[in-house]
Design a protein around this motif. Sequence first.
Motif, PDB file in Angstrom:
ATOM      1  N   THR A 266       0.781  -1.102   0.110  1.00 19.96           N
ATOM      2  CA  THR A 266      -0.088   0.068  -0.171  1.00 19.96           C
ATOM      3  C   THR A 266       1.025   1.069  -0.067  1.00 19.96           C
ATOM      4  O   THR A 266       0.550   2.390  -0.586  1.00 19.96           O
ATOM      5  N   SER A 267       1.852   1.343   0.701  1.00 20.57           N
ATOM      6  CA  SER A 267       2.768   2.418   0.959  1.00 20.57           C
ATOM      7  C   SER A 267       3.483   2.669  -0.387  1.00 20.57           C
ATOM      8  O   SER A 267       3.736   3.792  -0.689  1.00 20.57           O
ATOM      9  N   TYR A 268       3.826   1.523  -1.058  1.00 17.39           N
ATOM     10  CA  TYR A 268       4.631   1.797  -2.272  1.00 17.39           C
ATOM     11  C   TYR A 268       3.685   2.610  -3.256  1.00 17.39           C
ATOM     12  O   TYR A 268       4.326   3.399  -4.105  1.00 17.39           O
ATOM     13  N   VAL A 269       2.432   1.978  -3.498  1.00 14.85           N
ATOM     14  CA  VAL A 269       1.630   2.659  -4.444  1.00 14.85           C
ATOM     15  C   VAL A 269       1.032   4.017  -4.164  1.00 14.85           C
ATOM     16  O   VAL A 269       1.054   4.731  -5.206  1.00 14.85           O
ATOM     17  N   GLU A 270       0.854   4.256  -2.897  1.00 14.32           N
ATOM     18  CA  GLU A 270       0.473   5.559  -2.334  1.00 14.32           C
ATOM     19  C   GLU A 270       1.821   6.481  -2.868  1.00 14.32           C
ATOM     20  O   GLU A 270       1.408   7.598  -3.407  1.00 14.32           O
ATOM     21  N   LYS A 271       2.976   6.131  -2.664  1.00  9.40           N
ATOM     22  CA  LYS A 271       4.118   7.071  -3.179  1.00  9.40           C
ATOM     23  C   LYS A 271       3.907   7.265  -4.543  1.00  9.40           C
ATOM     24  O   LYS A 271       4.354   8.428  -5.175  1.00  9.40           O
ATOM     25  N   LEU A 272       3.933   6.046  -5.252  1.00 12.14           N
ATOM     26  CA  LEU A 272       3.949   6.355  -6.829  1.00 12.14           C
ATOM     27  C   LEU A 272       2.760   7.016  -7.199  1.00 12.14           C
ATOM     28  O   LEU A 272       3.225   7.885  -8.331  1.00 12.14           O
ATOM     29  N   GLN A 273       1.556   6.938  -6.864  1.00 10.31           N
ATOM     30  CA  GLN A 273       0.525   7.608  -7.368  1.00 10.31           C
ATOM     31  C   GLN A 273       0.758   9.351  -6.699  1.00 10.31           C
ATOM     32  O   GLN A 273      -0.028   9.944  -7.446  1.00 10.31           O
ATOM     33  N   SER A 274       1.520   9.418  -5.763  1.00 15.83           N
ATOM     34  CA  SER A 274       1.730  10.850  -5.139  1.00 15.83           C
ATOM     35  C   SER A 274       2.276  11.821  -6.380  1.00 15.83           C
ATOM     36  O   SER A 274       2.355  12.875  -6.148  1.00 15.83           O
TER      37      SER A 274
ATOM     38  N   ALA B 213      -2.257  11.231 -14.081  1.00 17.29           N
ATOM     39  CA  ALA B 213      -2.084   9.846 -14.492  1.00 17.29           C
ATOM     40  C   ALA B 213      -1.612   9.077 -13.411  1.00 17.29           C
ATOM     41  O   ALA B 213      -0.315   8.517 -13.392  1.00 17.29           O
ATOM     42  N   PRO B 214      -2.032   8.988 -12.165  1.00 16.39           N
ATOM     43  CA  PRO B 214      -1.689   8.276 -11.060  1.00 16.39           C
ATOM     44  C   PRO B 214      -1.213   7.163 -11.183  1.00 16.39           C
ATOM     45  O   PRO B 214      -0.154   6.476 -10.339  1.00 16.39           O
ATOM     46  N   GLY B 215      -1.826   6.260 -12.185  1.00 14.83           N
ATOM     47  CA  GLY B 215      -1.142   4.902 -12.553  1.00 14.83           C
ATOM     48  C   GLY B 215      -1.223   3.914 -11.416  1.00 14.83           C
ATOM     49  O   GLY B 215      -0.142   3.136 -11.352  1.00 14.83           O
ATOM     50  N   ALA B 216      -2.031   3.706 -10.591  1.00 17.81           N
ATOM     51  CA  ALA B 216      -2.076   2.909  -9.061  1.00 17.81           C
ATOM     52  C   ALA B 216      -1.941   1.393  -9.721  1.00 17.81           C
ATOM     53  O   ALA B 216      -1.232   0.693  -9.251  1.00 17.81           O
ATOM     54  N   ASP B 217      -3.116   1.048 -10.425  1.00 17.51           N
ATOM     55  CA  ASP B 217      -3.038  -0.327 -10.863  1.00 17.51           C
ATOM     56  C   ASP B 217      -2.183  -0.543 -12.168  1.00 17.51           C
ATOM     57  O   ASP B 217      -1.282  -1.321 -12.225  1.00 17.51           O
ATOM     58  N   ASP B 218      -2.134   0.219 -12.887  1.00 18.58           N
ATOM     59  CA  ASP B 218      -1.221   0.431 -14.294  1.00 18.58           C
ATOM     60  C   ASP B 218      -0.172   1.488 -14.130  1.00 18.58           C
ATOM     61  O   ASP B 218      -0.551   2.513 -14.736  1.00 18.58           O
ATOM     62  N   ASN B 219       1.045   1.061 -13.553  1.00 16.72           N
ATOM     63  CA  ASN B 219       1.291  -0.231 -13.246  1.00 16.72           C
ATOM     64  C   ASN B 219       2.139  -0.086 -11.844  1.00 16.72           C
ATOM     65  O   ASN B 219       3.079  -0.526 -11.565  1.00 16.72           O
ATOM     66  N   GLY B 220       1.366   0.881 -10.737  1.00 12.08           N
ATOM     67  CA  GLY B 220       1.960   1.028  -9.743  1.00 12.08           C
ATOM     68  C   GLY B 220       1.993  -0.299  -8.948  1.00 12.08           C
ATOM     69  O   GLY B 220       2.767  -0.758  -8.228  1.00 12.08           O
TER      70      GLY B 220
ATOM     71  N   GLY C 248       2.265  -3.492 -10.422  1.00 11.55           N
ATOM     72  CA  GLY C 248       3.360  -4.282 -10.712  1.00 11.55           C
ATOM     73  C   GLY C 248       4.746  -3.619 -10.038  1.00 11.55           C
ATOM     74  O   GLY C 248       5.750  -4.571  -9.833  1.00 11.55           O
ATOM     75  N   THR C 249       4.895  -2.609 -10.023  1.00  9.69           N
ATOM     76  CA  THR C 249       6.123  -2.065  -9.450  1.00  9.69           C
ATOM     77  C   THR C 249       6.304  -2.130  -8.189  1.00  9.69           C
ATOM     78  O   THR C 249       7.313  -2.552  -7.383  1.00  9.69           O
ATOM     79  N   ALA C 250       5.196  -2.066  -7.272  1.00  8.54           N
ATOM     80  CA  ALA C 250       5.193  -2.356  -6.008  1.00  8.54           C
ATOM     81  C   ALA C 250       5.318  -3.856  -5.806  1.00  8.54           C
ATOM     82  O   ALA C 250       6.277  -4.239  -4.718  1.00  8.54           O
ATOM     83  N   ALA C 251       4.797  -4.854  -6.519  1.00  7.35           N
ATOM     84  CA  ALA C 251       5.290  -6.219  -6.620  1.00  7.35           C
ATOM     85  C   ALA C 251       6.835  -6.414  -6.514  1.00  7.35           C
ATOM     86  O   ALA C 251       7.363  -7.102  -5.622  1.00  7.35           O
ATOM     87  N   THR C 252       7.420  -5.737  -7.440  1.00  7.39           N
ATOM     88  CA  THR C 252       8.883  -5.805  -7.924  1.00  7.39           C
ATOM     89  C   THR C 252       9.414  -5.339  -6.434  1.00  7.39           C
ATOM     90  O   THR C 252      10.436  -6.172  -5.913  1.00  7.39           O
ATOM     91  N   LEU C 253       9.250  -4.091  -5.977  1.00 10.69           N
ATOM     92  CA  LEU C 253       9.890  -3.691  -4.734  1.00 10.69           C
ATOM     93  C   LEU C 253       9.756  -4.577  -3.653  1.00 10.69           C
ATOM     94  O   LEU C 253      10.519  -5.115  -2.989  1.00 10.69           O
ATOM     95  N   GLU C 254       8.669  -5.353  -3.261  1.00  8.72           N
ATOM     96  CA  GLU C 254       8.172  -6.015  -2.441  1.00  8.72           C
ATOM     97  C   GLU C 254       9.098  -7.318  -2.254  1.00  8.72           C
ATOM     98  O   GLU C 254       9.700  -7.750  -1.258  1.00  8.72           O
ATOM     99  N   ILE C 255       9.214  -7.977  -3.638  1.00 10.99           N
ATOM    100  CA  ILE C 255      10.078  -9.176  -3.611  1.00 10.99           C
ATOM    101  C   ILE C 255      11.331  -8.874  -3.350  1.00 10.99           C
ATOM    102  O   ILE C 255      12.123  -9.632  -2.741  1.00 10.99           O
TER     103      ILE C 255
END
Length: 515
Positions: A180-188, A276-283, A285-292
Amino acid sequence: MFYGKRWVVCYVVLIVLFFIGNTQASDQYLINIQLKTPEDYQIAADLGLKAYIKLDNAYITEIDKEKIQILEINNLTFQIIDETPWIQDYYLVSKTKSRTKVNLSDHGEVLFEDEKGALLKIDRDKALKLLEAGYQLNRVYRNRTIPLKYKPPPSPSIPVVSFSQDLDSLVNQVSMDSLTSYVEKLQSYNTRFVYSDSIPKARHWLLNKFEDFGIDSVYFYPFTGYDSYLKWDWFNDSNVVAVIPGTVNPDKVIVVGGHYDSVNWDEAPYDFNAPAPGADDNGSGTAATLEIARILAEHPLSKTVIFMPFAAEEIGLHGSWAYAQDAAYQGIDIQLMINFDMIAEEANSTDMLIHTDPPSQSYAQLLSQMAGLYTSLTPHIAGNSSGSDSWPFSQLGYNIVYSDEYIFSSQYHKASDSLTHMDIPYMSEIVKMNLATVVEVASSPGPVEDVRVWDAGDGEKLYVNWSSLEENDLVEYRLYFGTESGVYTDTHTVLSGYTSDTLRNLQNEVPYYIA
C-alpha cells in the motif's frame, strides 16, 4: 574540427531517416511462415529471411519475392500477408488490454489476427485513436529483427514441488502495508508519464528504495528510444536496476520487473503533465517488484535475481526492449523473466491470469502450483501477450511468465486509476505466488533440453540422451518413463556428468513416453 563534427551530425541524420522513415515499395513480401524442424530453420536462414514477430507457431518475416518458390518447393507452410511492405507503419495491437472494443479493420489494414492480437498497417493518427480507446500498441521497426534460431522443446516437466514450511514463512513476509505504501508514493507523483516533470523524481525514489533494502548493486539503466506515438522523435529514459547476486550459480539469472511509467490517454497526448496516477497500471506491478526485492535482500538465493522497473512501456515497451536486446547480445543466461502488469483491480477476488508462451509452459505450471500451495488464488494459464514488458524477452527466446488481473481494470489509462480502486489483499496473493516461484526456480536446475531417443532395433531397448545442464551444484538427473502420456511408472537416476541412459526390458511395439 567544426566541419568534421557537422559532417558527422548530417551522417547520423541520414541513417535515422533511412531506418525510421517509411521506405518505398520494394522487391520483398511480408509473410507469415511456420517453422517447426531444424531443417525448416536452416532453409529460412539460407534464404535470408528477416523475422520481426514470433508467434506461438510461426513468424512474421520478410522475403525476396523471387525466393517464394523455394518455400513452395520445400513444402513450408506460409501466407503472404503484404505484397507492398513498409509503405505504411506496422503496429502490433494487443487484445488482452483494451478498454473499448472496436473494429480494428476500421482503423487500418489487418494483416494478421488471432484471439490475442493483430498486426495492423496503419497511419499515425489512427494509431493514436486506438491508444485512446485503450488498446496497447507496439510499432514494428524494420531495423529491429529477432533471431530465427531453432530451439529444441524442453522435456515435459515432472512436478517435484511440495509444500515447504520454510517457503511458506518467507512468502508470508509479503506485507500489505508495504504494498500500500509503495502504491501511495507512486501515485503521489500525479503522473509518471515518460515526458512529465515528475517521472525523474519517481525514478530516483525507486533507486533509493532499493538501496534502503540493503541491496548493494543499484543503478539506472539508460537507453534511447524512438517515440512513434506522440513526438516522432528520439528520447532518453532509464530503467531502474537492483541486483542480488546468486550465491552458487551467479551466472544464472532471474529477472523480476514491471513498468513504472503511467499514462492517461484521455489527455496525456496533449498535456504531458495531465493526471495519470497509474495505481493499478502499473503502480501495482512496480510495488510487487519492490516487495519481492525487500524480502530477498535479506535472503539471497543461489541464482542471481535482477529487479527492474521498466521505463517507457506505455509508448512501446522501450525499456524492456532495450534491456532484453542487450542481454541477448551479451549472452546473459536469463532462465526466467517474471513480469507484473496490473494485478490489483478491485473487482477481482481469487481468479488471475498467467500469460506465457509455448516454450515457457513448464514455468507457468510451476507458478500455478505455487498459487495452489501458498495462496487462495485460482490461476488461469493464458497465451502470450504483446501488451507488456515480457513480450521482448519472449521474442528474443527467453522464458517468461506474466501475472495479470483476471477482471480487467475499469480505470485503465484514466485519471481515476488510483488506490481507491485497488484490492490490496488480492494483489498480495499474486506477489506471494511469484515470490515462491522465484525461490523455487533459483533453487532448481534449468529445464533439460534437446532430449533425443533412439530405438535400439531389438524390440526391448531405447537409447536416450540430452544436453548437459551447466549448474555448479547439479547432483543428478531423473529420467521418468511409462506407457501413458503424463503417467510415468518407472524412474532412472543418472548422476551429473552423464547425459545418456538406456531403457531396457521394454515391450515390443508399445509406445513409451519419456520425461
